[in-house]
Write a protein that holds these residues in place. Structure first.
Motif, mmCIF file in Angstrom:
data_model
loop_
_atom_site.group_PDB
_atom_site.id
_atom_site.type_symbol
_atom_site.label_atom_id
_atom_site.label_comp_id
_atom_site.label_asym_id
_atom_site.label_seq_id
_atom_site.Cartn_x
_atom_site.Cartn_y
_atom_site.Cartn_z
ATOM 1 N N ALA A 1 -8.412 6.281 48.269
ATOM 2 C CA ALA A 1 -7.370 7.126 47.682
ATOM 3 C C ALA A 1 -6.866 6.551 46.357
ATOM 4 O O ALA A 1 -6.644 7.288 45.387
ATOM 5 C CB ALA A 1 -6.217 7.278 48.673
ATOM 6 N N GLN A 2 -6.698 5.245 46.287
ATOM 7 C CA GLN A 2 -6.222 4.605 45.058
ATOM 8 C C GLN A 2 -7.219 4.771 43.917
ATOM 9 O O GLN A 2 -6.831 4.749 42.741
ATOM 10 C CB GLN A 2 -5.947 3.128 45.313
ATOM 11 N N TRP B 1 -4.987 10.700 50.323
ATOM 12 C CA TRP B 1 -3.765 10.027 50.789
ATOM 13 C C TRP B 1 -3.292 10.607 52.113
ATOM 14 O O TRP B 1 -2.722 9.887 52.953
ATOM 15 C CB TRP B 1 -2.674 10.111 49.732
ATOM 16 N N TRP C 1 1.942 11.184 42.770
ATOM 17 C CA TRP C 1 1.058 12.269 42.352
ATOM 18 C C TRP C 1 1.853 13.566 42.133
ATOM 19 O O TRP C 1 1.593 14.317 41.185
ATOM 20 C CB TRP C 1 -0.037 12.481 43.396
ATOM 21 N N ALA D 1 -7.075 13.927 45.493
ATOM 22 C CA ALA D 1 -6.291 12.703 45.661
ATOM 23 C C ALA D 1 -5.286 12.863 46.795
ATOM 24 O O ALA D 1 -5.135 11.962 47.645
ATOM 25 C CB ALA D 1 -5.572 12.355 44.359
ATOM 26 N N TYR E 1 -8.568 7.307 42.856
ATOM 27 C CA TYR E 1 -8.312 8.513 42.067
ATOM 28 C C TYR E 1 -7.390 8.239 40.879
ATOM 29 O O TYR E 1 -7.350 9.022 39.925
ATOM 30 C CB TYR E 1 -7.719 9.606 42.963
ATOM 31 N N TYR E 2 -6.646 7.140 40.923
ATOM 32 C CA TYR E 2 -5.800 6.793 39.786
ATOM 33 C C TYR E 2 -6.624 6.366 38.568
ATOM 34 O O TYR E 2 -6.151 6.447 37.436
ATOM 35 C CB TYR E 2 -4.862 5.638 40.142
ATOM 36 N N HIS F 1 -8.652 17.637 41.016
ATOM 37 C CA HIS F 1 -8.497 16.183 41.087
ATOM 38 C C HIS F 1 -7.214 15.830 41.848
ATOM 39 O O HIS F 1 -7.216 14.930 42.705
ATOM 40 C CB HIS F 1 -8.444 15.611 39.667
#
Length: 337
Positions: A229-230, A261, A284, A257, A232-233, A253
């Motif tokens: 999940a992280q 999460w 987000w 994300a 996607y940052y 996107h």
């Protein structure tokens, strides 16, 4: 009953179970594995060696934890603890050396010894053991994976890719190998683009697919789920020049994300992990302009360890929400129909 199930039943009746099971799996799956005979004296000595390694590291962890619980220690006490730890680890080192002196071609022992050396920050010595293990048994996936880790941290990234791919070729059902390749491609995306002859965007998509494969194989792993999940940052969809297409890509996107999460939240093992995910939801949602949803998630974060992060996000939320209200207030009225 499947052919593999029937074969497993036959294995249970075999006189040499490890050999029979190894041969069966090779025939049915095409994957060759080595299953040690637990009654073999060398195998018993090897397992005893591993147990000693584990026991020593558990003891050292206990000593360190006890020191931390007692609070500050003076220089003499710290020196005594360091000497005690060194003496205990030296015993394990000597045990590995003695075993390998008697069994120099024992590849799995060299993998284990390399891991021990790596744990005590002797990374170059660890690499020597893993390279020797690969030489002795080229079909040992753990050796290739560990060697890939070494190259990813210290050597050629291309060699790391090669080692991870070899480990996956030998054991395509091991989630850690997919995770390690995903991390390396993600972190060294330009090197990966050159190695795999892909665009940087395609490299990132490949890395995310590898993460998903790892999660498919290890679906209850919270740490792996948060790592995915992280990720996607770290990237955004490439711009196409078409506003509508770019907007849809950005929305996807965001949704991807949030879905990642959401999965991590389901796997959270305690309230601290769960509230940590709520912070990511809010982060987000703030960036997506979903201010009310973000505020609701931040209200669920009550643990003191998150106070600073929560405060920073609330300030950002208040600022962006105020700016949005001002923008809406100054916007010209829509033309009458």
């Amino acid at each position: 009953m499947s052919d593999l199930a029937i074969g497993l039943l036959s294995v249970l009746l075999a006189t040499n179970t490890p050999v029979a099971l190894s041969n069966l799996i090779a025939r049915q799956t095409g994957i060759s594995i080595h299953i040690p005979d637990p009654n073999d004296p060398v195998e018993k000595a090897y397992q005893k060696l591993l147990a000693e390694d584990d026991a020593a590291q558990a003891e050292v962890d206990q000593w360190i934890k006890a020191k931390q619980e007692r609070g500050d220690a003076n220089d003499a006490e710290l020196a005594a603890l360091r000497a005690r730890i060194q003496q205990r680890l030296d015993q394990v080192r000597q045990a590995y050396e003695d075993f390998l002196k008697q069994h120099p071609n024992h590849a799995r022992a060299r993998v284990a010894y390399g891991s021990f050396l790596n744990d005590i920050q002797e990374e170059d010595a660890a690499r020597v053991q893993w390279e020797k293990a690969c030489e002795l048994d080229p079909k040992l996936p753990a050796a290739w994976n560990n060697l890939g880790n070494w190259h990813g941290h210290n050597g050629s990234v291309s060699n790391a890719f090669r080692c991870y791919l070899k480990a996956l070729e030998l054991r395509p059902t091991e989630p850690v190998y997919y995770e390690n390749l995903a991390i390396t491609m993600y972190m060294f995306r330009r090197d990966a683009a050159a190695y795999f002859n892909l665009s940087e965007h395609d490299v990132l998509q490949k890395a995310m697919a590898l993460y998903r494969k790892a999660l498919e194989l290890d679906p209850e792993n919270f740490i792996l789920a948060t790592e995915y999940a992280q990720s996607y940052y770290g990237f955004k969809p490439p711009k196409t020049g078409d506003a509508n297409t770019d907007r849809k890509a950005a929305e996807k996107h965001f949704q991807d994300a949030m879905a990642a999460w959401t999965q991590a939240a389901k796997l959270a093992r305690d309230e601290i992990e769960r509230q940590g995910v709520f912070l990511h939801f809010a982060r987000w949602q703030i960036d997506a302009g979903q201010f009310d949803a973000a505020r609701s998630n931040l209200a669920l974060v009550t643990h003191s360890m998150y106070d600073r992060t929560k405060s920073n996000l609330l300030r950002k939320l208040d600022r962006l929400q105020a700016e949005a209200r001002l923008t809406n207030a100054l916007a010209p009225p829509a033309p009458a129909k």
